[in-house]
Design a protein around this motif. Structure first.
Motif, PDB file in Angstrom:
ATOM      1  N   SER A  51       0.828  -1.212   0.000  1.00 45.49           N
ATOM      2  CA  SER A  51       0.000   0.000   0.000  1.00 45.49           C
ATOM      3  C   SER A  51       0.855   1.252   0.000  1.00 45.49           C
ATOM      4  O   SER A  51       0.543   2.232  -0.694  1.00 45.49           O
ATOM      5  N   ASN A  52       1.940   1.234   0.748  1.00 45.72           N
ATOM      6  CA  ASN A  52       2.840   2.381   0.796  1.00 45.72           C
ATOM      7  C   ASN A  52       3.449   2.642  -0.584  1.00 45.72           C
ATOM      8  O   ASN A  52       3.530   3.800  -1.021  1.00 45.72           O
ATOM      9  N   GLU A  53       3.882   1.605  -1.275  1.00 47.70           N
ATOM     10  CA  GLU A  53       4.449   1.772  -2.619  1.00 47.70           C
ATOM     11  C   GLU A  53       3.404   2.326  -3.585  1.00 47.70           C
ATOM     12  O   GLU A  53       3.701   3.195  -4.402  1.00 47.70           O
ATOM     13  N   ARG A  54       2.179   1.825  -3.499  1.00 48.41           N
ATOM     14  CA  ARG A  54       1.111   2.322  -4.384  1.00 48.41           C
ATOM     15  C   ARG A  54       0.825   3.799  -4.123  1.00 48.41           C
ATOM     16  O   ARG A  54       0.638   4.575  -5.058  1.00 48.41           O
ATOM     17  N   LYS A  56       2.919   6.026  -2.789  1.00 50.99           N
ATOM     18  CA  LYS A  56       4.058   6.829  -3.252  1.00 50.99           C
ATOM     19  C   LYS A  56       4.019   6.997  -4.769  1.00 50.99           C
ATOM     20  O   LYS A  56       4.259   8.092  -5.278  1.00 50.99           O
ATOM     21  N   THR A  57       3.704   5.923  -5.487  1.00 51.84           N
ATOM     22  CA  THR A  57       3.616   6.005  -6.947  1.00 51.84           C
ATOM     23  C   THR A  57       2.524   6.982  -7.359  1.00 51.84           C
ATOM     24  O   THR A  57       2.703   7.780  -8.279  1.00 51.84           O
ATOM     25  N   PHE A  58       1.383   6.943  -6.678  1.00 52.84           N
ATOM     26  CA  PHE A  58       0.276   7.835  -7.007  1.00 52.84           C
ATOM     27  C   PHE A  58       0.632   9.290  -6.718  1.00 52.84           C
ATOM     28  O   PHE A  58       0.353  10.176  -7.523  1.00 52.84           O
ATOM     29  N   VAL A  60       3.543  10.829  -6.580  1.00 48.72           N
ATOM     30  CA  VAL A  60       4.604  11.427  -7.387  1.00 48.72           C
ATOM     31  C   VAL A  60       4.260  11.441  -8.876  1.00 48.72           C
ATOM     32  O   VAL A  60       5.047  11.931  -9.681  1.00 48.72           O
ATOM     33  N   GLU A  61       3.087  10.926  -9.231  1.00 46.48           N
ATOM     34  CA  GLU A  61       2.673  10.889 -10.639  1.00 46.48           C
ATOM     35  C   GLU A  61       2.453  12.312 -11.165  1.00 46.48           C
ATOM     36  O   GLU A  61       1.909  13.166 -10.474  1.00 46.48           O
ATOM     37  N   GLU A  62       2.897  12.550 -12.377  1.00 51.59           N
ATOM     38  CA  GLU A  62       2.713  13.851 -12.997  1.00 51.59           C
ATOM     39  C   GLU A  62       1.262  14.018 -13.464  1.00 51.59           C
ATOM     40  O   GLU A  62       0.576  13.052 -13.760  1.00 51.59           O
ATOM     41  N   ASP A  91      -7.641   4.261 -16.355  1.00 49.11           N
ATOM     42  CA  ASP A  91      -6.287   4.010 -16.840  1.00 49.11           C
ATOM     43  C   ASP A  91      -6.048   4.877 -18.069  1.00 49.11           C
ATOM     44  O   ASP A  91      -6.958   5.147 -18.843  1.00 49.11           O
TER      45      ASP A  91
END
Length: 118
Positions: A51-54, A56-58, A60-62, A91
């Motif tokens: 969940s933490n990785e998801r 972080k990915t969300f 930092v997304e441009e 998506d």
């Protein structure tokens, strides 16, 4: 059984007496719940890391298109949100069909709206 066998084979001085057997069984019984909790904690830790990785990915997304939204700082507008002939998807992949198509929506200031897709 393995524990008792290891105890007996570890030293010739070790003898299996009722006192040793019953104390050992009591300790095994008390260790059962913490051992089950360790497996639960491992599963929860893995879920937390995923969940933490998801997240972080969300975060930092441009932005896809910063000019897609017009921002005006005024409280004089009657409409808070107005969407005309919009198409929405979960998506950015064009091969997946859009979730919401040709949406015309006007939401007035202070109005509560929920969007549910089947």
């Amino acid at each position: 059984m393995v524990t008792f066998g290891t105890y007996l084979l570890a030293s010739p001085d070790n003898r299996m007496t009722p006192q040793v057997a019953f104390v050992s069984l009591t300790l095994f019984s008390q260790l059962r719940v913490p051992l089950f909790m360790i497996s639960e904690m491992i599963g929860l830790t893995v879920q937390t890391m995923i969940s933490n990785e998801r997240l972080k990915t969300f975060f930092v997304e441009e932005e896809l298109d910063p000019e897609a939204v017009q921002r005006e700082n005024s409280n004089n507008f009657e409409k808070s949100i107005e969407v005309q002939t919009a198409t929405f998807s979960w998506d950015s992949d064009r091969s997946i069909p859009a979730t919401l198509k040709n949406i015309d929506l006007t939401i007035k200031r202070g109005q509560l709206v929920a969007v549910v897709s089947f």
